[in-house]
Design an enzyme around this catalytic site. Structure first.
Site, PDB file in Angstrom:
ATOM      1  N   SER A 124       0.895  -1.211   0.052  1.00  0.00           N
ATOM      2  CA  SER A 124       0.018   0.088  -0.099  1.00  0.00           C
ATOM      3  C   SER A 124       0.882   1.298   0.150  1.00  0.00           C
ATOM      4  O   SER A 124       1.829   1.051   0.614  1.00  0.00           O
ATOM      5  CB  SER A 124      -0.998  -0.235   1.126  1.00  0.00           C
ATOM      6  N   TYR A 148      -1.848  -0.964  10.894  1.00  0.00           N
ATOM      7  CA  TYR A 148      -2.208  -1.582   9.575  1.00  0.00           C
ATOM      8  C   TYR A 148      -0.988  -1.322   8.597  1.00  0.00           C
ATOM      9  O   TYR A 148      -0.593  -2.193   7.878  1.00  0.00           O
ATOM     10  CB  TYR A 148      -3.434  -0.928   9.064  1.00  0.00           C
ATOM     11  N   LYS A 152       2.069  -3.768   6.468  1.00  0.00           N
ATOM     12  CA  LYS A 152       2.440  -3.727   5.026  1.00  0.00           C
ATOM     13  C   LYS A 152       3.886  -3.493   4.863  1.00  0.00           C
ATOM     14  O   LYS A 152       4.610  -4.427   4.058  1.00  0.00           O
ATOM     15  CB  LYS A 152       1.728  -2.601   4.364  1.00  0.00           C
TER      16      LYS A 152
HETATM   17  C1  WQD Z   1      -9.524   9.770   1.260  1.00  0.00           C
HETATM   18  C2  WQD Z   1      -9.565  11.330   1.541  1.00  0.00           C
HETATM   19  C3  WQD Z   1      -9.907  11.746   3.809  1.00  0.00           C
HETATM   20  C4  WQD Z   1     -13.789   9.840   4.481  1.00  0.00           C
HETATM   21  C5  WQD Z   1      -6.680   4.776   3.489  1.00  0.00           C
HETATM   22  C6  WQD Z   1      -5.767   3.953   4.005  1.00  0.00           C
HETATM   23  C7  WQD Z   1      -4.738   3.698   3.021  1.00  0.00           C
HETATM   24  C8  WQD Z   1      -5.412   2.516   2.049  1.00  0.00           C
HETATM   25  C9  WQD Z   1      -6.509   3.236   1.527  1.00  0.00           C
HETATM   26  C10 WQD Z   1      -6.261   0.520   2.449  1.00  0.00           C
HETATM   27  C11 WQD Z   1      -8.808  11.883   2.730  1.00  0.00           C
HETATM   28  C12 WQD Z   1     -11.154  12.197   3.054  1.00  0.00           C
HETATM   29  C13 WQD Z   1     -12.540  10.423   3.882  1.00  0.00           C
HETATM   30  C14 WQD Z   1     -14.607  10.451   4.792  1.00  0.00           C
HETATM   31  C15 WQD Z   1     -13.422  12.679   4.011  1.00  0.00           C
HETATM   32  N1  WQD Z   1      -5.446   1.275   2.651  1.00  0.00           N
HETATM   33  N2  WQD Z   1     -12.403  11.647   3.635  1.00  0.00           N
HETATM   34  N3  WQD Z   1     -14.498  12.007   4.466  1.00  0.00           N
HETATM   35  O1  WQD Z   1      -6.985   7.729   4.185  1.00  0.00           O
HETATM   36  O2  WQD Z   1      -6.265   8.165   1.593  1.00  0.00           O
HETATM   37  O3  WQD Z   1      -6.258   6.013   2.537  1.00  0.00           O
HETATM   38  O4  WQD Z   1      -7.456   3.880   2.323  1.00  0.00           O
HETATM   39  O5  WQD Z   1      -6.483  -0.569   2.636  1.00  0.00           O
HETATM   40  O6  WQD Z   1      -3.987   2.707   3.840  1.00  0.00           O
HETATM   41  O7  WQD Z   1      -4.990   5.089   4.960  1.00  0.00           O
HETATM   42  O8  WQD Z   1      -8.359   7.135   2.196  1.00  0.00           O
HETATM   43  O9  WQD Z   1     -10.683   7.133   1.487  1.00  0.00           O
HETATM   44  O10 WQD Z   1     -10.266   7.139   3.700  1.00  0.00           O
HETATM   45  O11 WQD Z   1      -9.740   9.185   2.414  1.00  0.00           O
HETATM   46  O12 WQD Z   1     -13.020  13.984   3.869  1.00  0.00           O
HETATM   47  O13 WQD Z   1     -16.010  10.386   5.207  1.00  0.00           O
HETATM   48  O14 WQD Z   1     -11.095  11.690   1.809  1.00  0.00           O
HETATM   49  O15 WQD Z   1      -9.577  12.742   4.632  1.00  0.00           O
HETATM   50  O16 WQD Z   1      -8.456  13.087   2.337  1.00  0.00           O
HETATM   51  P1  WQD Z   1      -6.930   7.268   2.716  1.00  0.00           P
HETATM   52  P2  WQD Z   1      -9.863   7.525   2.337  1.00  0.00           P
END
Ligand code: WQD
Length: 333
Positions: A124, A148, A152
């Protein structure tokens, strides 16, 4: 000879299973159903009109894993299985380390026992921690901010050491950026348990009327509109990267790592607006405080995958939004 997919009924595993079957590969799926449903296997069969062996088993159960290798001729493994919720990993670190690390060790030991020495691992972009600059290349420094992510990183290290000690082994670590979207059939897609943590599934449940509004976590980041920027990649593009990795794996020795992203960064508000436009819907949102552990910007330089694997993402943000919603609206209960 068959390719074994651990976690093959999960979100990325199931899409990769479809592409492997469509390309004529023989596959075997192993899954413990901890974060997916058994029916996904039927959907994979429906989409491809092809069959495969399915084992409902847990990597932590060595006897079950050995039996799978005993009874089949497995040429390569694609290792998707693992717990993956960032927040939960902070609450239950020991469970995450035990499941992801011990599970992988049992898998690798069994592979070694049965002479299987080729593996593609689902890593990841989280292993880059908070990168100093973007786009991110594979040689950036590695660090993590939650258990997590650390699992990885540790598994990447375990694979490095394994390949170094046993020269007949080969390994490819694919560092996924933010997988979204679904198969165009609408039969398989992302189906998280409970309230989703990730942006795209959350938006889909707002669109479906199951959640009232999206909380946008912070609008004061140093980005074009203040909201977080990520590299969203269509899950079918991501699946196709596994086919290319497998091809490469069969003709190499040693270990390689590839970023799998589009190379484009989109903000949270870009995603909201693209989703609204693609599906002719309105997504209610409110600006909320930053989420602990989030970074401002993360996107890939995916040149290495293009040059060495001959892989490139082809699907647009519109495809990602349309396919995600097509799956949600067909499957929401
Ligand atoms: C994306 C953007 C949030 C939800 C995570 C893991 C990573 C990977 C994928 C998995 C960010 C914003 C999110 C919400 C929001 N792993 N957001 N409101 O954090 O980049 O990655 O998932 O197996 O390891 O860390 O992805 O989709 O959670 O967030 O504003 O309700 O959307 O702050 O900027 P992220 P995400």
């Amino acid at each position: 000879m068959a390719v074994l997919l651990t976690g093959g009924l999960g979100y990325i595993g199931s899409h990769t299973a479809v592409e492997l079957l469509n390309s004529g590969e023989e596959i075997i799926i192993l899954d413990n159903l901890s974060n997916c449903k058994r029916e996904v296997a039927d959907k994979i069969r429906e989409i491809t009109n092809k069959d495969f062996k399915l084992y409902i088993a847990d990597l932590l159960n060595r006897a079950d894993i050995e039996k799978i290798f005993e009874d089949n001729s497995i040429s390569e493994v694609i290792h998707f299985a693992g717990l993956k919720a960032v927040g939960e990993s902070c609450e239950k670190p020991l469970e995450y380390y035990h499941n992801n690390i011990t599970g992988t060790l049992i898998l690798l030991e069994t592979m070694r026992k049965y002479g299987c020495n080729k593996i593609v691992f689902s890593s990841s972009a989280t292993v880059y921690g908070n990168p100093k600059t973007v786009p991110i290349t594979e040689d950036f420094p590695l660090s993590t901010t939650n258990p997590y992510g650390t699992t990885k990183l540790f598994i990447e290290q375990i694979l490095q050491d394994t390949v170094k000690a046993y020269p007949e082994w080969s390994c490819i670590n694919l560092r996924y950026f933010n997988p979204v979207g679904a198969h165009s059939s609408g039969k398989i897609g992302e189906d998280p348990n409970g309230i989703p943590n990730n942006l795209m599934p959350y938006i889909n449940l707002v669109a479906a009327g199951k959640l009232d509004h999206l909380n946008v976590f912070g609008n004061d980041y140093d980005t074009k509109d203040g909201t977080g920027v990520r590299d969203y990649i269509h899950v079918v593009d991501l699946s196709l990267a596994h086919l290319k990795a497998l091809e490469k794996l069969r003709n190499m020795q040693g270990i390689e790592v590839y970023n799998i992203g589009t190379g484009e960064g989109y903000s949270v508000l870009d995603i909201v607006h693209a989703f609204e436009k693609a599906n002719d819907l309105t997504i209610k949102y409110e600006i909320a405080p930053r989420r602990v552990g989030d970074i401002a910007t993360c996107y890939a330089d995916a040149t290495k995958a293009k040059v060495e694997l001959g892989w490139k993402a082809t699907k647009s943000l519109e495809d990602m939004c349309k396919d995600a919603w097509n799956y949600t609206k067909n499957n929401i209960k």
